[in-house]
Enzyme design. Structure first.
Site, PDB file in Angstrom:
ATOM      1  N   LYS A  66      -3.879   0.781 -22.058  1.00  5.76           N
ATOM      2  CA  LYS A  66      -5.321   0.554 -21.893  1.00  5.76           C
ATOM      3  C   LYS A  66      -5.757  -0.760 -22.536  1.00  5.76           C
ATOM      4  O   LYS A  66      -6.649  -1.435 -22.036  1.00  5.76           O
ATOM      5  CB  LYS A  66      -6.123   1.724 -22.462  1.00  5.76           C
ATOM      6  CG  LYS A  66      -6.002   2.976 -21.600  1.00  5.76           C
ATOM      7  CD  LYS A  66      -7.169   3.914 -21.771  1.00  5.76           C
ATOM      8  CE  LYS A  66      -7.058   5.039 -20.763  1.00  5.76           C
ATOM      9  NZ  LYS A  66      -8.048   6.090 -20.974  1.00  5.76           N
ATOM     10  N   LYS A  73       1.910   5.859 -12.528  1.00  8.89           N
ATOM     11  CA  LYS A  73       1.224   7.158 -12.536  1.00  8.89           C
ATOM     12  C   LYS A  73      -0.033   7.134 -11.661  1.00  8.89           C
ATOM     13  O   LYS A  73      -0.738   6.134 -11.638  1.00  8.89           O
ATOM     14  CB  LYS A  73       0.833   7.463 -13.994  1.00  8.89           C
ATOM     15  CG  LYS A  73       0.360   8.857 -14.258  1.00  8.89           C
ATOM     16  CD  LYS A  73      -0.173   8.997 -15.672  1.00  8.89           C
ATOM     17  CE  LYS A  73      -1.534   8.387 -15.840  1.00  8.89           C
ATOM     18  NZ  LYS A  73      -2.209   8.654 -17.110  1.00  8.89           N
ATOM     19  N   LYS A  89      -7.103   7.674 -12.049  1.00  6.09           N
ATOM     20  CA  LYS A  89      -8.481   7.667 -11.529  1.00  6.09           C
ATOM     21  C   LYS A  89      -8.925   6.271 -11.106  1.00  6.09           C
ATOM     22  O   LYS A  89      -9.735   6.113 -10.202  1.00  6.09           O
ATOM     23  CB  LYS A  89      -9.446   8.103 -12.644  1.00  6.09           C
ATOM     24  CG  LYS A  89      -9.238   9.485 -13.164  1.00  6.09           C
ATOM     25  CD  LYS A  89      -9.999   9.672 -14.490  1.00  6.09           C
ATOM     26  CE  LYS A  89      -9.591  11.004 -15.118  1.00  6.09           C
ATOM     27  NZ  LYS A  89      -9.744  11.061 -16.564  1.00  6.09           N
TER      28      LYS A  89
HETATM   29  P1  TYM Z   1      -6.795  12.492 -18.928  1.00  7.01           P
HETATM   30  O1  TYM Z   1      -8.254  12.711 -18.842  1.00  7.01           O
HETATM   31  O2  TYM Z   1      -6.271  11.151 -18.668  1.00  7.01           O
HETATM   32  O3  TYM Z   1      -6.010  13.487 -17.972  1.00  7.01           O
HETATM   33  C1  TYM Z   1      -6.313  14.861 -17.949  1.00  7.01           C
HETATM   34  C2  TYM Z   1      -5.065  15.710 -17.814  1.00  7.01           C
HETATM   35  O4  TYM Z   1      -4.427  15.458 -16.578  1.00  7.01           O
HETATM   36  C3  TYM Z   1      -3.097  15.046 -16.784  1.00  7.01           C
HETATM   37  N1  TYM Z   1      -2.797  13.988 -15.799  1.00  7.01           N
HETATM   38  C4  TYM Z   1      -1.732  13.994 -15.006  1.00  7.01           C
HETATM   39  N2  TYM Z   1      -0.734  14.867 -14.856  1.00  7.01           N
HETATM   40  C5  TYM Z   1       0.214  14.597 -13.939  1.00  7.01           C
HETATM   41  N3  TYM Z   1       0.202  13.477 -13.174  1.00  7.01           N
HETATM   42  C6  TYM Z   1      -0.782  12.564 -13.288  1.00  7.01           C
HETATM   43  N4  TYM Z   1      -0.789  11.480 -12.514  1.00  7.01           N
HETATM   44  C7  TYM Z   1      -1.820  12.804 -14.232  1.00  7.01           C
HETATM   45  N5  TYM Z   1      -2.944  12.138 -14.597  1.00  7.01           N
HETATM   46  C8  TYM Z   1      -3.530  12.885 -15.556  1.00  7.01           C
HETATM   47  C9  TYM Z   1      -3.041  14.518 -18.206  1.00  7.01           C
HETATM   48  O5  TYM Z   1      -1.750  14.611 -18.735  1.00  7.01           O
HETATM   49  C10 TYM Z   1      -4.013  15.445 -18.888  1.00  7.01           C
HETATM   50  O6  TYM Z   1      -3.404  16.660 -19.243  1.00  7.01           O
HETATM   51  N6  TYM Z   1      -6.167  12.316 -23.853  1.00  7.01           N
HETATM   52  C11 TYM Z   1      -6.363  13.195 -22.728  1.00  7.01           C
HETATM   53  C12 TYM Z   1      -7.624  14.025 -22.830  1.00  7.01           C
HETATM   54  C13 TYM Z   1      -7.743  14.806 -24.086  1.00  7.01           C
HETATM   55  C14 TYM Z   1      -7.008  15.952 -24.427  1.00  7.01           C
HETATM   56  C15 TYM Z   1      -7.480  16.353 -25.706  1.00  7.01           C
HETATM   57  C16 TYM Z   1      -6.016  16.693 -23.766  1.00  7.01           C
HETATM   58  C17 TYM Z   1      -8.574  14.535 -25.117  1.00  7.01           C
HETATM   59  N7  TYM Z   1      -8.428  15.465 -26.077  1.00  7.01           N
HETATM   60  C18 TYM Z   1      -6.946  17.461 -26.364  1.00  7.01           C
HETATM   61  C19 TYM Z   1      -5.491  17.817 -24.442  1.00  7.01           C
HETATM   62  C20 TYM Z   1      -5.960  18.165 -25.717  1.00  7.01           C
HETATM   63  C21 TYM Z   1      -6.416  12.334 -21.479  1.00  7.01           C
HETATM   64  O7  TYM Z   1      -6.639  11.165 -21.519  1.00  7.01           O
HETATM   65  O8  TYM Z   1      -6.276  13.028 -20.345  1.00  7.01           O
END
Ligand code: TYM
Length: 334
Positions: A118, A200, A203
């Site tokens: 990022k 990956k 969004k």
């Molecule tokens: P975020 O918002 O980027 O993504 C949300 C969840 O979706 C999964 N994910 C994916 N899995 C498979 N393939 C992909 N292309 C893909 N893109 C996203 C992510 O692994 C995630 O599980 N830091 C976290 C958010 C967060 C969080 C937490 C998660 C904040 N606090 C506490 C668990 C526990 C994040 O950026 O996810």
């Protein structure tokens, strides 16, 4: 509950409302959340405080936060079984985050892959919030004493850091935090971009990304355009055939078939048949979710009642941990 029944284990997970939910977030995370809701006490969060680590349009962030709750429910998460809430409504996350930041090393945060990615993408706005993001994530998890954190592969490193911070704190002050485990699905743990299957699905890449609320015709079009290779053989080989392997993984995650079954089903058939079949499997998976989410999104009063109730319950649980932590570090009781 029976008097001697063991207490259910606790789960915490969240998704940033920094963009529309994607097929990646569904397959990597939400699908598991739904399957775990009966066996565990679950908290599912809309982590809006994480989203502002990169610049957001305030009106869009507000709208997406509430719509994301509608989509959680439409995926099958039952508000009567799970605590669903918006992160900024429970101030204990930020409060614990400050304390944990004082037990986290600069070097540890510098090694986080998501920070490095990022920071490269937003080179003109590398904020302290982006850097300390994993500390807030650790607070999200530890404040609820979560046992399990269902996430996609990309979040494993953050959950491991969370464990390290918890272990360090426990080492200094005695048992305070439960050590959480990441829970990563077998299929769909890392859904790749349809435009570039070596990176990956995210969004912020509309062409390579399928959004959960995409219309069927758009989903079909995106899969027909998906980058593959030129040997026309549907075979799982991540190294040499990343595009086809990604499509196979998506197909298997959507249908519940194994890779062997999927390869057998498309043996001898070209990509002209395979790609639309993958698209159809995703269209059928997402159709009921999209329709239900559209219905729920219109019912603002209902959504408000769910997130208000969720915040109240979450805050009650979080306060217990925070009081314990404040006492251990030597703060005077309020
Ligand atoms: P975020 O918002 O980027 O993504 C949300 C969840 O979706 C999964 N994910 C994916 N899995 C498979 N393939 C992909 N292309 C893909 N893109 C996203 C992510 O692994 C995630 O599980 N830091 C976290 C958010 C967060 C969080 C937490 C998660 C904040 N606090 C506490 C668990 C526990 C994040 O950026 O996810």
């Amino acid at each position: 509950m029976e008097a001697n029944a063991p207490a259910k284990k606790r789960i915490f997970s969240g998704i940033q409302p920094s963009g529309e939910l994607t097929l990646g977030s569904y397959m990597g995370a939400i699908k598991n959340w739904v399957s775990l809701q009966d066996e565990y006490n679950c908290l599912y969060c809309i982590v809006d405080m994480h989203a502002i680590t990169v610049r957001q349009n305030p009106a869009d962030l507000r709208r997406r936060s509430v719509n994301q709750l509608a989509q959680y429910i439409a995926c099958g998460l039952d508000p009567a079984k799970n605590i669903m809430f918006i992160q900024s409504h429970v101030p204990q996350h930020a409060e614990l985050s400050w304390v944990l930041g004082c037990y986290t090393q600069f070097g540890e945060l510098s090694r986080m892959t998501q920070f490095k990615d990022k920071a490269a993408k937003h080179a003109d706005n590398i904020t302290a919030g982006l850097f300390t993001y994993p500390v807030l994530m650790a607070a999200d998890i530890l404040v609820y004493q979560a046992d399990l954190v269902p996430v996609g592969q990309d979040q494993k490193q953050h959950v491991e850091l969370c464990r390290d911070i918890a272990q360090r704190f426990n080492g200094v002050y005695g048992d305070t935090f439960t050590l959480p485990e990441p829970f990563i699905p077998k299929m769909g743990a890392r859904v790749m971009s349809l435009g570039d299957p070596t990176s990956k699905m995210s969004k912020s890449d509309p062409d390579g990304c399928v959004y959960m609320m995409d219309k069927p015709e758009d989903i079909m079009c995106k899969f027909k355009r998906a980058v593959t290779d030129c040997d026309a053989c549907v075979k799982f080989d991540k190294e040499n055939k990343p595009g086809i392997s990604n499509l196979l993984s998506i197909y298997c995650a959507a249908t519940g078939k194994t890779v062997d079954e999927a390869e057998a089903a498309f043996a001898g058939q070209g990509y002209g048949i395979f790609k639309p079949a993958v698209a159809e499997s995703v269209i059928e998976l997402l159709r009921p979710i999209r329709e239900e989410a559209e219905r729920l999104t219109a019912d603002k009063a209902y959504l408000e009642s769910v997130y208000k109730d969720g915040a109240q319950k979450a805050s009650y649980l979080a306060e217990k941990t925070l009081r314990k932590v404040y006492k251990k570090v030597g703060f005077v009781a309020r």
